[in-house]
Design an enzyme around this catalytic site. Structure first.
Site, PDB file in Angstrom:
ATOM      1  N   HIS A 124       0.809  -1.209   0.000  1.00 57.47           N
ATOM      2  CA  HIS A 124       0.000   0.000   0.000  1.00 57.47           C
ATOM      3  C   HIS A 124       0.852   1.273   0.000  1.00 57.47           C
ATOM      4  O   HIS A 124       0.396   2.326  -0.472  1.00 57.47           O
ATOM      5  CB  HIS A 124      -0.907  -0.012   1.247  1.00 57.47           C
ATOM      6  CG  HIS A 124      -1.827   1.163   1.362  1.00 57.47           C
ATOM      7  ND1 HIS A 124      -2.990   1.267   0.627  1.00 57.47           N
ATOM      8  CD2 HIS A 124      -1.746   2.295   2.126  1.00 57.47           C
ATOM      9  CE1 HIS A 124      -3.601   2.400   0.945  1.00 57.47           C
ATOM     10  NE2 HIS A 124      -2.866   3.037   1.838  1.00 57.47           N
ATOM     11  N   ASN A 169      -3.182   8.553 -12.110  1.00 53.31           N
ATOM     12  CA  ASN A 169      -3.266   9.802 -11.366  1.00 53.31           C
ATOM     13  C   ASN A 169      -2.586   9.566 -10.020  1.00 53.31           C
ATOM     14  O   ASN A 169      -3.043   8.736  -9.236  1.00 53.31           O
ATOM     15  CB  ASN A 169      -4.718  10.222 -11.135  1.00 53.31           C
ATOM     16  CG  ASN A 169      -5.422  10.572 -12.429  1.00 53.31           C
ATOM     17  OD1 ASN A 169      -4.821  11.136 -13.336  1.00 53.31           O
ATOM     18  ND2 ASN A 169      -6.696  10.243 -12.520  1.00 53.31           N
ATOM     19  N   SER A 177      -8.204   9.298  -5.354  1.00 54.86           N
ATOM     20  CA  SER A 177      -9.002   9.068  -4.147  1.00 54.86           C
ATOM     21  C   SER A 177      -8.458   7.941  -3.285  1.00 54.86           C
ATOM     22  O   SER A 177      -8.916   7.749  -2.167  1.00 54.86           O
ATOM     23  CB  SER A 177     -10.457   8.754  -4.535  1.00 54.86           C
ATOM     24  OG  SER A 177     -10.515   7.594  -5.352  1.00 54.86           O
ATOM     25  N   HIS A 180      -3.164   3.864  -2.642  1.00 49.08           N
ATOM     26  CA  HIS A 180      -2.542   2.587  -3.001  1.00 49.08           C
ATOM     27  C   HIS A 180      -2.007   2.712  -4.432  1.00 49.08           C
ATOM     28  O   HIS A 180      -2.693   3.248  -5.310  1.00 49.08           O
ATOM     29  CB  HIS A 180      -3.573   1.464  -2.926  1.00 49.08           C
ATOM     30  CG  HIS A 180      -2.988   0.098  -3.053  1.00 49.08           C
ATOM     31  ND1 HIS A 180      -2.834  -0.754  -1.978  1.00 49.08           N
ATOM     32  CD2 HIS A 180      -2.496  -0.572  -4.123  1.00 49.08           C
ATOM     33  CE1 HIS A 180      -2.285  -1.887  -2.388  1.00 49.08           C
ATOM     34  NE2 HIS A 180      -2.067  -1.792  -3.693  1.00 49.08           N
ATOM     35  N   GLN A 184      -5.153   3.160 -14.144  1.00 45.43           N
ATOM     36  CA  GLN A 184      -6.423   2.748 -14.733  1.00 45.43           C
ATOM     37  C   GLN A 184      -6.255   2.532 -16.227  1.00 45.43           C
ATOM     38  O   GLN A 184      -5.264   2.958 -16.829  1.00 45.43           O
ATOM     39  CB  GLN A 184      -7.506   3.797 -14.479  1.00 45.43           C
ATOM     40  CG  GLN A 184      -7.840   4.030 -13.017  1.00 45.43           C
ATOM     41  CD  GLN A 184      -9.003   4.982 -12.854  1.00 45.43           C
ATOM     42  OE1 GLN A 184     -10.103   4.765 -13.363  1.00 45.43           O
ATOM     43  NE2 GLN A 184      -8.763   6.070 -12.121  1.00 45.43           N
ATOM     44  N   GLU A 335      -5.563  31.375 -19.611  1.00 45.24           N
ATOM     45  CA  GLU A 335      -5.265  30.008 -20.053  1.00 45.24           C
ATOM     46  C   GLU A 335      -6.533  29.248 -20.424  1.00 45.24           C
ATOM     47  O   GLU A 335      -6.511  28.393 -21.311  1.00 45.24           O
ATOM     48  CB  GLU A 335      -4.484  29.269 -18.969  1.00 45.24           C
ATOM     49  CG  GLU A 335      -3.100  29.869 -18.774  1.00 45.24           C
ATOM     50  CD  GLU A 335      -2.533  29.595 -17.396  1.00 45.24           C
ATOM     51  OE1 GLU A 335      -1.387  29.152 -17.311  1.00 45.24           O
ATOM     52  OE2 GLU A 335      -3.250  29.839 -16.410  1.00 45.24           O
TER      53      GLU A 335
END
Length: 366
Positions: A124, A169, A177, A180, A184, A335
Site C-alpha cells: 500500500h 493519477n 481518491s 494505493h 487505470q 489560459e
C-alpha cells in the site's frame, strides 16, 4: 540607444505544439514575481504497507462487496464504477440523417467500453519511484497483456473496443481518491479526442514532409540536448519544447514502435528503468511525493494500416507543482479563455530535472 537582444529566457513568446496543432504562451519574466496564492500541503509518506481499510489492498473487500485475491504482484480487475459500459441501449434515431439545427449543433455518439483498475503492487505504501525495477517490468507486462487481450476480444468476440487509454493519477492534487499504487485503463469504442488529434497531426506531418514527426523530433532533441532529461537505448525523456505544465515531460521511444504490443524484453526493462529514474527525480525536486497525471499514447486496438503508420509509442507526464512542494500551477483566466501559458521555460525546467539524482530517492537519504 542599443537595441535589446531577444532572450528566450526573459522575453515572452509563443511556442507551437505540432502534436495538437496549438500554441502556448511563454512568459519567463513572470517567474520572478512573488507568490501569495494557494499552497498545497506537502505530502509526507507515512502509510503502512497494508491498510485494512483500503479497497485495493490484497484480501480486502471493495465497496461493491467483491473481495480482492491475495495478489503478490500487479493485479488488474474491472472497475466497479466504470465510466463506460459494454451493455447499454442504443441512442434514439430522431431523424439523425436530416440537416436540422439540432443535428448540426447537438451532435451525440453512443460510447461503449470497459474500465479497469491496475494495482501496481500489493504494498500500500509504495509509489513507482520506490518500486524495484523488476516489479515495474511486471506492471509493463500487465499493460501489454491488457492491450493484447482487449484487441483479441474486439477482433474475435466483437467487443466494442477501439482504443485503450492507460493512465495513472498520482496524489490527491490530481484527484486520486486512493493512495494505493495503481493506475487505470479506459477502453472505448471511439478514439479519444487528444489521441485522435495527435494521429491527424502525425499523418499531416508525414504527408507534408515525407517523414515521421517523432523521428525528426527525437533527432532534434538529441542534437540540442537543452530539454533532454534522460535517455537510454530505447527511450528519451524531454521537457517538450511546447510544454504547458512547469515540469511536464514526454517519454518517447527512440525508434518507431506503434504500441506496447510490440515491446521486447529489452524495451520493457528500459522503460521500467527510465520511468523509475524520472519519477525519482520528480520526488527529489521538492522532496515530496510528486503528484502527476501520466498516460500512454499509442496505436488504436486492431489499428488500420494508416493508424499504424501514424502511431508512435510515447507517454505524457503532467505534474502540477510549480515552485515548491506546496505551490501548484492552475490553468485559469487567460489560459482557459485564450491559450495555455507558462513562466518557467522548458529549457530551465529540463536543466533542473537533469541535475537531480535519478537513482537515490530522497527518502533513502533520511
Amino acid at each position: 540607444m542599443t537595441a535589446q537582444q531577444f532572450d528566450f529566457s526573459d522575453h515572452s513568446h509563443r511556442r507551437y505544439n505540432p502534436l495538437t496543432d496549438s500554441w502556448i504562451l511563454v512568459s519567463p519574466h513572470r517567474a520572478k514575481r512573488p507568490w501569495l496564492g494557494q499552497q498545497e500541503a506537502a505530502c509526507k509518506p507515512n502509510a503502512p504497507a497494508y491498510d485494512p481499510k483500503c479497497y485495493l489492498c490484497p484480501g480486502n473487500e471493495r465497496a461493491t462487496g467483491v473481495q480482492n485475491p491475495n495478489y503478490e504482484s500487479t493485479y488488474i480487475f474491472p472497475n466497479d464504477y466504470a465510466a463506460v459500459k459494454i451493455d447499454q441501449p442504443p441512442l434514439p434515431h430522431n431523424d439523425l440523417g436530416r440537416d436540422t439545427l439540432k443535428n448540426r449543433l447537438f451532435k451525440v455518439q453512443s460510447v461503449r467500453g470497459n474500465c479497469f483498475v491496475i494495482c501496481f503492487s500489493p504494498k500500500h505504501n509504495l509509489t513507482i519511484p520506490q518500486m524495484k525495477q523488476s516489479d515495474l517490468v511486471h506492471v509493463i507486462n500487465a499493460w501489454q497483456k491488457l492491450y493484447n487481450d482487449l484487441a483479441r476480444e474486439a477482433r474475435e468476440d466483437q467487443k466494442p473496443f477501439k482504443y485503450v487509454q492507460i493512465f495513472e493519477n498520482k496524489g490527491t492534487a490530481m484527484g486520486c481518491s486512493n493512495l494505493h499504487p495503481h493506475g487505470q485503463a479506459w477502453c472505448l469504442e471511439a478514439i479519444p479526442s487528444e489521441v485522435s488529434q495527435e494521429l491527424k497531426s502525425f499523418g499531416k506531418y508525414k504527408h507534408e514532409h515525407n517523414a515521421d514527426l517523432f523521428a525528426d523530433y527525437v533527432k532534434l532533441e538529441l542534437e540540442e540536448k537543452t530539454r533532454l532529461v534522460l535517455e537510454n537505448d530505447s527511450f528519451m525523456i524531454v521537457v517538450p519544447y511546447w510544454a504547458v505544465w512547469p515540469f511536464e515531460t514526454i517519454v518517447v521511444s527512440k525508434k518507431k514502435i506503434a504500441s506496447i504490443s510490440h515491446f521486447d524484453q529489452k524495451q520493457k526493462e528500459d522503460l521500467a528503468s527510465i520511468m523509475k529514474q524520472l519519477t525519482t527525480k520528480y520526488d527529489n525536486l521538492f522532496e515530496t511525493s510528486f503528484p502527476y497525471s501520466m498516460g500512454i499514447h499509442q496505436a488504436p486496438l486492431n489499428a488500420t494500416g494508416e493508424e499504424l503508420n501514424n502511431s508512435w509509442f510515447h507517454m505524457h507526464f503532467y505534474p502540477p507543482l510549480l515552485r515548491s512542494a506546496t505551490v501548484r500551477k492552475f490553468l485559469v483566466g487567460f489560459e482557459l479563455l485564450g491559450e495555455p501559458q507558462r513562466d518557467l521555460t522548458p529549457e530551465q525546467a529540463a536543466e533542473r530535472l537533469r541535475k537531480l539524482d535519478g537513482k537515490v530517492h530522497y527518502l533513502e537519504k533520511l
